[in-house]
Motif scaffolding. Structure first.
Motif, PDB file in Angstrom:
ATOM      1  N   ASN A 177      26.878  34.267  31.849  1.00 28.74           N
ATOM      2  CA  ASN A 177      27.494  34.612  30.567  1.00 28.74           C
ATOM      3  C   ASN A 177      27.727  36.122  30.427  1.00 28.74           C
ATOM      4  OD1 ASN A 177      24.867  35.364  30.350  1.00 28.74           O
ATOM      5  ND2 ASN A 177      24.523  34.462  28.325  1.00 28.74           N
ATOM      6  N   HIS A 178      27.545  36.867  31.504  1.00 27.53           N
ATOM      7  CA  HIS A 178      27.803  38.310  31.454  1.00 27.53           C
ATOM      8  C   HIS A 178      29.235  38.593  31.884  1.00 27.53           C
ATOM      9  CE1 HIS A 178      23.351  39.811  31.654  1.00 27.53           C
ATOM     10  NE2 HIS A 178      23.608  39.036  30.626  1.00 27.53           N
ATOM     11  N   PRO A 179      29.961  39.414  31.123  1.00 27.24           N
ATOM     12  CA  PRO A 179      31.361  39.655  31.457  1.00 27.24           C
ATOM     13  C   PRO A 179      31.544  40.611  32.643  1.00 27.24           C
ATOM     14  CG  PRO A 179      30.718  40.948  29.548  1.00 27.24           C
ATOM     15  CD  PRO A 179      29.531  40.124  29.910  1.00 27.24           C
ATOM     16  N   VAL A 180      32.702  40.532  33.280  1.00 31.32           N
ATOM     17  CA  VAL A 180      33.017  41.430  34.408  1.00 31.32           C
ATOM     18  C   VAL A 180      34.319  42.197  34.143  1.00 31.32           C
ATOM     19  CG1 VAL A 180      31.851  40.278  36.317  1.00 31.32           C
ATOM     20  CG2 VAL A 180      34.092  39.481  35.630  1.00 31.32           C
ATOM     21  N   ILE A 181      34.475  43.295  34.851  1.00 35.34           N
ATOM     22  CA  ILE A 181      35.675  44.132  34.705  1.00 35.34           C
ATOM     23  C   ILE A 181      36.792  43.572  35.587  1.00 35.34           C
ATOM     24  CG2 ILE A 181      36.641  46.442  35.071  1.00 35.34           C
ATOM     25  CD1 ILE A 181      33.783  47.567  34.677  1.00 35.34           C
ATOM     26  N   VAL A 182      38.005  43.481  35.018  1.00 37.53           N
ATOM     27  CA  VAL A 182      39.170  43.091  35.804  1.00 37.53           C
ATOM     28  C   VAL A 182      39.874  44.362  36.274  1.00 37.53           C
ATOM     29  CG1 VAL A 182      41.380  41.882  35.802  1.00 37.53           C
ATOM     30  CG2 VAL A 182      39.444  40.948  34.499  1.00 37.53           C
TER      31      VAL A 182
ATOM     32  N   HIS B 283      44.651  33.174  27.638  1.00 41.23           N
ATOM     33  CA  HIS B 283      44.433  32.460  28.908  1.00 41.23           C
ATOM     34  C   HIS B 283      43.356  33.077  29.791  1.00 41.23           C
ATOM     35  CE1 HIS B 283      46.279  35.512  31.450  1.00 41.23           C
ATOM     36  NE2 HIS B 283      47.031  35.743  30.391  1.00 41.23           N
ATOM     37  N   VAL B 284      42.860  34.256  29.423  1.00 38.46           N
ATOM     38  CA  VAL B 284      41.849  34.899  30.283  1.00 38.46           C
ATOM     39  C   VAL B 284      40.597  34.021  30.308  1.00 38.46           C
ATOM     40  CG1 VAL B 284      40.414  36.957  30.653  1.00 38.46           C
ATOM     41  CG2 VAL B 284      42.734  37.212  29.751  1.00 38.46           C
ATOM     42  N   LEU B 285      40.083  33.795  31.489  1.00 40.77           N
ATOM     43  CA  LEU B 285      38.972  32.858  31.653  1.00 40.77           C
ATOM     44  C   LEU B 285      37.707  33.314  30.920  1.00 40.77           C
ATOM     45  CD1 LEU B 285      39.269  32.190  35.510  1.00 40.77           C
ATOM     46  CD2 LEU B 285      39.951  30.646  33.637  1.00 40.77           C
ATOM     47  N   ASP B 286      37.023  32.357  30.306  1.00 36.40           N
ATOM     48  CA  ASP B 286      35.732  32.661  29.671  1.00 36.40           C
ATOM     49  C   ASP B 286      34.734  33.184  30.705  1.00 36.40           C
ATOM     50  OD1 ASP B 286      36.414  32.052  27.103  1.00 36.40           O
ATOM     51  OD2 ASP B 286      35.710  29.969  27.214  1.00 36.40           O
ATOM     52  N   GLU B 287      34.910  32.751  31.941  1.00 36.13           N
ATOM     53  CA  GLU B 287      34.016  33.197  33.017  1.00 36.13           C
ATOM     54  C   GLU B 287      34.133  34.710  33.222  1.00 36.13           C
ATOM     55  OE1 GLU B 287      35.912  30.558  33.056  1.00 36.13           O
ATOM     56  OE2 GLU B 287      34.802  28.868  33.886  1.00 36.13           O
ATOM     57  N   ILE B 288      35.293  35.285  32.861  1.00 36.07           N
ATOM     58  CA  ILE B 288      35.518  36.734  32.998  1.00 36.07           C
ATOM     59  C   ILE B 288      34.947  37.486  31.800  1.00 36.07           C
ATOM     60  CG2 ILE B 288      37.343  38.525  32.941  1.00 36.07           C
ATOM     61  CD1 ILE B 288      37.374  37.176  35.551  1.00 36.07           C
ATOM     62  N   THR B 289      35.143  36.904  30.630  1.00 31.98           N
ATOM     63  CA  THR B 289      34.829  37.641  29.399  1.00 31.98           C
ATOM     64  C   THR B 289      33.435  37.321  28.871  1.00 31.98           C
ATOM     65  OG1 THR B 289      35.637  35.891  27.949  1.00 31.98           O
ATOM     66  CG2 THR B 289      37.270  37.480  28.757  1.00 31.98           C
ATOM     67  N   GLY B 290      32.759  36.393  29.511  1.00 33.50           N
ATOM     68  CA  GLY B 290      31.466  35.946  29.001  1.00 33.50           C
ATOM     69  C   GLY B 290      31.638  35.212  27.681  1.00 33.50           C
ATOM     70  N   GLY B 291      32.833  34.638  27.479  1.00 33.24           N
ATOM     71  CA  GLY B 291      33.106  33.880  26.258  1.00 33.24           C
ATOM     72  C   GLY B 291      33.444  34.771  25.062  1.00 33.24           C
ATOM     73  N   GLN B 292      33.560  36.070  25.303  1.00 33.54           N
ATOM     74  CA  GLN B 292      33.870  36.986  24.196  1.00 33.54           C
ATOM     75  C   GLN B 292      35.378  37.053  23.978  1.00 33.54           C
ATOM     76  OE1 GLN B 292      30.925  40.540  24.307  1.00 33.54           O
ATOM     77  NE2 GLN B 292      31.263  39.956  26.426  1.00 33.54           N
ATOM     78  N   ASP B 293      35.745  37.700  22.874  1.00 32.14           N
ATOM     79  CA  ASP B 293      37.158  37.804  22.532  1.00 32.14           C
ATOM     80  C   ASP B 293      37.796  39.048  23.166  1.00 32.14           C
ATOM     81  OD1 ASP B 293      39.409  36.815  21.228  1.00 32.14           O
ATOM     82  OD2 ASP B 293      39.150  38.231  19.559  1.00 32.14           O
ATOM     83  N   THR B 294      37.070  39.672  24.077  1.00 32.25           N
ATOM     84  CA  THR B 294      37.554  40.917  24.683  1.00 32.25           C
ATOM     85  C   THR B 294      37.562  40.808  26.199  1.00 32.25           C
ATOM     86  OG1 THR B 294      35.286  41.721  24.666  1.00 32.25           O
ATOM     87  CG2 THR B 294      36.691  42.407  22.811  1.00 32.25           C
TER      88      THR B 294
ATOM     89  N   VAL C 112      41.831  41.515  39.803  1.00 27.76           N
ATOM     90  CA  VAL C 112      40.634  41.218  40.592  1.00 27.76           C
ATOM     91  C   VAL C 112      39.387  41.522  39.750  1.00 27.76           C
ATOM     92  CG1 VAL C 112      39.288  41.861  42.644  1.00 27.76           C
ATOM     93  CG2 VAL C 112      41.779  41.656  42.802  1.00 27.76           C
ATOM     94  N   ALA C 113      38.623  40.482  39.487  1.00 24.96           N
ATOM     95  CA  ALA C 113      37.351  40.659  38.773  1.00 24.96           C
ATOM     96  C   ALA C 113      36.355  41.248  39.759  1.00 24.96           C
ATOM     97  CB  ALA C 113      36.837  39.313  38.274  1.00 24.96           C
ATOM     98  N   ALA C 114      35.735  42.360  39.372  1.00 22.57           N
ATOM     99  CA  ALA C 114      34.796  42.983  40.319  1.00 22.57           C
ATOM    100  C   ALA C 114      33.668  43.710  39.613  1.00 22.57           C
ATOM    101  CB  ALA C 114      35.526  43.943  41.258  1.00 22.57           C
TER     102      ALA C 114
END
Ligand code: TXA
Ligand code: MG
Length: 355
Positions: free
Chosen positions: A60-65, A105-116, A138-140
């Protein structure tokens, strides 16, 4: 190793292979100017899952694209506040991450379910060549296992991950900045409300530079406070870097003021502790003479760069090396309380929090 300013012609096939691996849902580690990133296709949920598994990071932790041009911002965001665009135009490619309202459309897996969503254009020819070749985001996260030191060389990455986990490690030499990007949060920004802009993580792009560019005072962090954590907790923004035990070597680390250093080191020597030191001063320069080559039994004594940009560039490499000595403790002389040192002091405090 010096980082090539441009990518040689013959290496294009390497980027084609790396981009192919990303398309296949595999992980590719690549250099940026800050630290090495562990990359996955930001549009592939299975690839992101693989990324979290490799890092051992809570999902549930977000990552930088990571993107390579400003036009890509519209792919990931609903809108870009004008001051955010001003920063992007001035500091990208560079050690700056922007937190912006996400596109649906940005995946929840990227944002940790946040709106950002967090976005950044890195300033490294190898990263940019890979991103251009791949064409998509690229999520990294940093290419280290959760809670461990960030890598600033390809060897650091290889030491943490096996070939079965990471398909390719692109080697771009040592990172020139050496500390993770400055994260600026625009999620609370409403037109005309500059004070709602916050720094979530200090980096070598300074708060002062951001304020000068935007012509406003913004809420930031001071290493000696835990504003990052409190802000993060208050807004429920999940920022793994705000956990106090982040960025830590396995060896306990102790920050000691210059005044206390002689006595502290002498006491460690007296009890035959296996310790190493990062100090701005040579071992033999102790004022009371107790830190001579003969009396200190430091496993290694690193004389650190007085310049904050040099210090930042070297810090993780030094900590990796000293950690490898498997001593009892790493002693680090306290760094100056000045804006250029804020990000360094922040990382040192997090590394020290383990004891
Ligand atoms: O310099 C860097 O930023 C490096 C290189 C590889 O680009 N990356 C990096 O990633 O440090 P990572 O995952 O180790 O740290 C990213 C930070 C985390 O603290 C994460 O929580 C925060 O960015 N972050 C990502 N998305 C966010 C969001 N939507 N809101 C708030 N924080 C976010
Ligand atoms: Mg990290």
């Amino acid at each position: 190793m010096q980082v090539a300013a441009t990518v040689p012609e013959h290496s294009h096939s390497v980027f084609a292979r790396a981009a192919h691996a990303l398309h296949e849902g595999l992980l590719v580690a690549f250099p940026t100017e800050t630290v090495y990133g562990l990359g996955a296709d930001a549009g592939n949920a299975a690839a992101i899952k693989r990324l979290y598994a490799a890092k051992g990071r809570p999902s549930n932790h977000p990552v930088i694209v990571h993107i390579y041009c400003l036009e890509q911002l519209t792919e990931f965001t609903r809108h870009v506040p004008e001051p955010a665009l001003t920063l992007a135009q001035k500091y990208w490619p560079g050690p700056l991450t922007l937190i912006l309202p996400r596109a649906a459309h940005v995946l929840d897996e990227i944002t940790g379910g946040q709106d950002t969503v967090a976005l950044r254009i890195p300033d490294h020819p190898v990263a940019l060549a890979l991103l251009r070749e791949f064409k998509k985001g690229v999520a990294a996260p940093s290419a280290n296992r959760f809670g461990k030191l960030s890598p600033t060389t390809a060897a650091d990455v290889r030491s943490q991950f096996g070939e079965h986990e990471v398909a390719m490690v692109l080697d771009g030499g040592s990172c020139s900045v050496g500390l993770e990007s400055t994260i600026v949060d625009f999620s609370g920004f409403q037109s005309g409300e500059h004070c709602a802009v916050r720094i979530l993580r200090p980096g070598m792009l300074l708060k002062r530079q951001i304020e000068e560019t935007l012509q406003v005072k913004i809420n930031g962090v001071k290493a000696t406070e835990t504003t990052e954590t409190t802000d993060a907790q208050r807004t429920k923004v999940r920022v793994p870097g705000s956990l106090r035990s982040h960025y830590a070597p396995s060896t306990p680390l102790k920050i000691v003021s210059l005044e206390a250093l002689d006595t502290y080191v002498a006491a460690l020597s007296a009890k035959s502790a296996r310790f190493s030191v990062i100090s701005f001063h040579k071992a033999e320069s102790g004022t009371d003479g107790c830190l001579t080559e003969n009396s200190t039994t430091a496993l290694e004594w690193i004389v650190a760069d007085n310049d904050p940009y040099g210090y930042a560039r070297d810090l993780y490499g030094c900590l990796h090396r000293l950690d490898g000595l498997r001593g009892d403790i790493i002693v680090v002389e306290q760094v100056p309380d000045a804006p250029e040192w804020t990000a360094i002091a922040d990382r040192l405090q997090r590394a020290a929090a383990i004891i």
